[in-house]
Design a protein around this motif. Structure first.
Motif, PDB file in Angstrom:
ATOM      1  N   THR A  72      28.846   0.093 -63.625  1.00  0.00           N
ATOM      2  CA  THR A  72      29.015   1.006 -64.757  1.00  0.00           C
ATOM      3  C   THR A  72      27.776   1.845 -65.039  1.00  0.00           C
ATOM      4  O   THR A  72      27.688   2.480 -66.100  1.00  0.00           O
ATOM      5  CB  THR A  72      29.381   0.214 -66.025  1.00  0.00           C
ATOM      6  N   GLN A  73      26.836   1.863 -64.118  1.00  0.00           N
ATOM      7  CA  GLN A  73      25.647   2.695 -64.317  1.00  0.00           C
ATOM      8  C   GLN A  73      26.000   4.180 -64.170  1.00  0.00           C
ATOM      9  O   GLN A  73      26.885   4.561 -63.391  1.00  0.00           O
ATOM     10  CB  GLN A  73      24.563   2.324 -63.306  1.00  0.00           C
ATOM     11  N   PRO A  74      25.327   5.046 -64.923  1.00  0.00           N
ATOM     12  CA  PRO A  74      25.656   6.483 -64.845  1.00  0.00           C
ATOM     13  C   PRO A  74      25.498   7.059 -63.445  1.00  0.00           C
ATOM     14  O   PRO A  74      26.229   7.996 -63.070  1.00  0.00           O
ATOM     15  CB  PRO A  74      24.673   7.118 -65.835  1.00  0.00           C
ATOM     16  N   GLU A  79      29.848  10.811 -60.519  1.00  0.00           N
ATOM     17  CA  GLU A  79      30.757  11.501 -59.597  1.00  0.00           C
ATOM     18  C   GLU A  79      32.215  11.205 -59.937  1.00  0.00           C
ATOM     19  O   GLU A  79      33.076  12.107 -59.894  1.00  0.00           O
ATOM     20  CB  GLU A  79      30.458  11.067 -58.160  1.00  0.00           C
ATOM     21  N   ALA A  80      32.539   9.953 -60.305  1.00  0.00           N
ATOM     22  CA  ALA A  80      33.912   9.619 -60.676  1.00  0.00           C
ATOM     23  C   ALA A  80      34.325  10.323 -61.960  1.00  0.00           C
ATOM     24  O   ALA A  80      35.487  10.731 -62.118  1.00  0.00           O
ATOM     25  CB  ALA A  80      34.037   8.103 -60.851  1.00  0.00           C
ATOM     26  N   SER A  81      33.405  10.489 -62.901  1.00  0.00           N
ATOM     27  CA  SER A  81      33.733  11.189 -64.131  1.00  0.00           C
ATOM     28  C   SER A  81      34.074  12.646 -63.866  1.00  0.00           C
ATOM     29  O   SER A  81      34.995  13.205 -64.478  1.00  0.00           O
ATOM     30  CB  SER A  81      32.548  11.085 -65.101  1.00  0.00           C
ATOM     31  N   ASN A 123      40.128   4.491 -57.685  1.00  0.00           N
ATOM     32  CA  ASN A 123      39.755   5.087 -56.408  1.00  0.00           C
ATOM     33  C   ASN A 123      38.532   5.986 -56.545  1.00  0.00           C
ATOM     34  O   ASN A 123      37.665   6.017 -55.651  1.00  0.00           O
ATOM     35  CB  ASN A 123      40.930   5.896 -55.853  1.00  0.00           C
ATOM     36  N   ALA A 124      38.412   6.682 -57.664  1.00  0.00           N
ATOM     37  CA  ALA A 124      37.254   7.558 -57.853  1.00  0.00           C
ATOM     38  C   ALA A 124      35.976   6.745 -57.970  1.00  0.00           C
ATOM     39  O   ALA A 124      34.931   7.107 -57.388  1.00  0.00           O
ATOM     40  CB  ALA A 124      37.468   8.422 -59.097  1.00  0.00           C
ATOM     41  N   VAL A 125      36.008   5.642 -58.694  1.00  0.00           N
ATOM     42  CA  VAL A 125      34.825   4.806 -58.834  1.00  0.00           C
ATOM     43  C   VAL A 125      34.489   4.145 -57.499  1.00  0.00           C
ATOM     44  O   VAL A 125      33.307   3.976 -57.153  1.00  0.00           O
ATOM     45  CB  VAL A 125      35.028   3.771 -59.943  1.00  0.00           C
ATOM     46  N   ALA A 126      35.493   3.755 -56.722  1.00  0.00           N
ATOM     47  CA  ALA A 126      35.234   3.151 -55.419  1.00  0.00           C
ATOM     48  C   ALA A 126      34.525   4.144 -54.488  1.00  0.00           C
ATOM     49  O   ALA A 126      33.571   3.793 -53.783  1.00  0.00           O
ATOM     50  CB  ALA A 126      36.545   2.676 -54.803  1.00  0.00           C
ATOM     51  N   VAL A 130      30.695   3.783 -52.886  1.00  0.00           N
ATOM     52  CA  VAL A 130      30.415   3.887 -51.456  1.00  0.00           C
ATOM     53  C   VAL A 130      29.340   4.945 -51.195  1.00  0.00           C
ATOM     54  O   VAL A 130      28.404   4.741 -50.402  1.00  0.00           O
ATOM     55  CB  VAL A 130      31.715   4.199 -50.689  1.00  0.00           C
ATOM     56  N   THR A 131      29.465   6.071 -51.883  1.00  0.00           N
ATOM     57  CA  THR A 131      28.465   7.131 -51.700  1.00  0.00           C
ATOM     58  C   THR A 131      27.090   6.675 -52.170  1.00  0.00           C
ATOM     59  O   THR A 131      26.068   6.929 -51.496  1.00  0.00           O
ATOM     60  CB  THR A 131      28.906   8.375 -52.469  1.00  0.00           C
ATOM     61  N   PHE A 132      27.035   5.993 -53.310  1.00  0.00           N
ATOM     62  CA  PHE A 132      25.764   5.522 -53.849  1.00  0.00           C
ATOM     63  C   PHE A 132      25.141   4.461 -52.942  1.00  0.00           C
ATOM     64  O   PHE A 132      23.931   4.498 -52.678  1.00  0.00           O
ATOM     65  CB  PHE A 132      25.995   4.949 -55.251  1.00  0.00           C
ATOM     66  N   GLY A 133      25.937   3.519 -52.428  1.00  0.00           N
ATOM     67  CA  GLY A 133      25.398   2.464 -51.591  1.00  0.00           C
ATOM     68  C   GLY A 133      24.947   2.951 -50.234  1.00  0.00           C
ATOM     69  O   GLY A 133      23.899   2.509 -49.705  1.00  0.00           O
TER      70      GLY A 133
END
Length: 261
Positions: A72-74, A79-81, A123-126, A130-133
């Motif tokens: 839940t970090q910004p 990106e999902a928001s 799906n957006a948060v997933a 993936v992009t962040f990791g």
């Protein structure tokens, strides 16, 4: 039905009416809540952490748990928001992450009033995770991939009519039982029976030593052998005795003087 059966039923109803009334009332309140509560759908997406070094599965599990804590970090939800159109402050409470101590996988759950919106959020948060990791793969030596995308749920996750009615009935049973116990305690808490009067004991007799108590009376016909107390001499008798003693002393002195002559 016989009279004894009717009396038994009346007695049970008279004692247990709080429970019999509270259980249906609680179940009705639970059903009303289920009808009035807003509908929520939940959809699940899965992200897997893959180690780059062979056999380093423990590291992948540790990083999966770490990513689940920071979901839940910004930096992850931004990106999902943007892709879902949900403000960041409203999106964070709708996203939950669950990890396993044995598998390097993160379960991302999205909640929304509609099934399509819940799947879109998950799906957006997933994808954002993936992009962040993968942006820090050189430092972490693990890579994230989307293992399974979220599908639209067929039924809402809440409210559950059966569960809400059961919870309401259980709450009514608890409240009714407490009310019945309170009634029984009030009914049995009347004036306590007065204690029986106790014989009053003489305080002087309790404090007196044992030798001051009167002796048992002697049986009839037994002569009284108690010595009588000696009577004190009268004052006149005492004076006469003193004069006689002085006269005897004078005669004794005179006899001794004649003997010396």
């Amino acid at each position: 039905m016989s009279d004894s059966s009717r009396n038994a039923v009346r007695s049970i109803l008279r004692r247990c009416w709080p429970v019999l009334a509270a259980v249906p009332l609680g179940a009705a309140c639970g059903g009303a809540y289920a009808l009035a509560a807003p509908v929520q759908y939940q959809a699940n997406a899965y992200v897997m952490v893959v180690p780059q070094a062979t056999g380093d599965s423990a590291t992948a599990v540790n990083f999966a748990q770490a990513y689940g804590r920071v979901i839940t970090q910004p930096e992850i939800l931004l990106e999902a928001s943007v892709s879902t159109g949900v403000p960041l402050a409203k999106l964070a409470p709708l996203i939950q992450a669950t990890t396993s101590p044995d598998a390097p996988m993160v379960q991302i759950t999205g909640s929304a009033p509609t099934a399509a919106r819940a799947a879109q959020e998950a799906n957006a948060v997933a994808r954002s995770l993936v992009t962040f990791g993968n942006a820090v793969t050189k430092q972490t030596r693990v890579q994230l991939i989307t293992f399974a995308a979220a599908a639209r749920p067929d039924a809402p996750s809440s409210p559950s009519h059966t569960l809400d009615v059961a919870v309401g009935g259980a709450a009514g049973l608890l409240i009714g039982g407490l009310a019945m116990m309170a009634r029984q305690s009030r009914a049995g808490g009347g004036a306590a029976p007065s204690a029986l009067p106790q014989p009053r004991s003489d305080s002087s007799a309790e404090d007196a030593p044992a030798d001051e108590f009167p002796a048992d009376p002697a049986p009839a016909g037994t002569p009284d052998r108690t010595p009588a107390p000696a009577s004190a001499p009268a004052p006149a008798q005492g004076a006469a005795a003193a004069a006689s003693s002085e006269a005897d002393a004078d005669r004794t002195r005179q006899s001794a003087a004649r003997a010396r002559r």
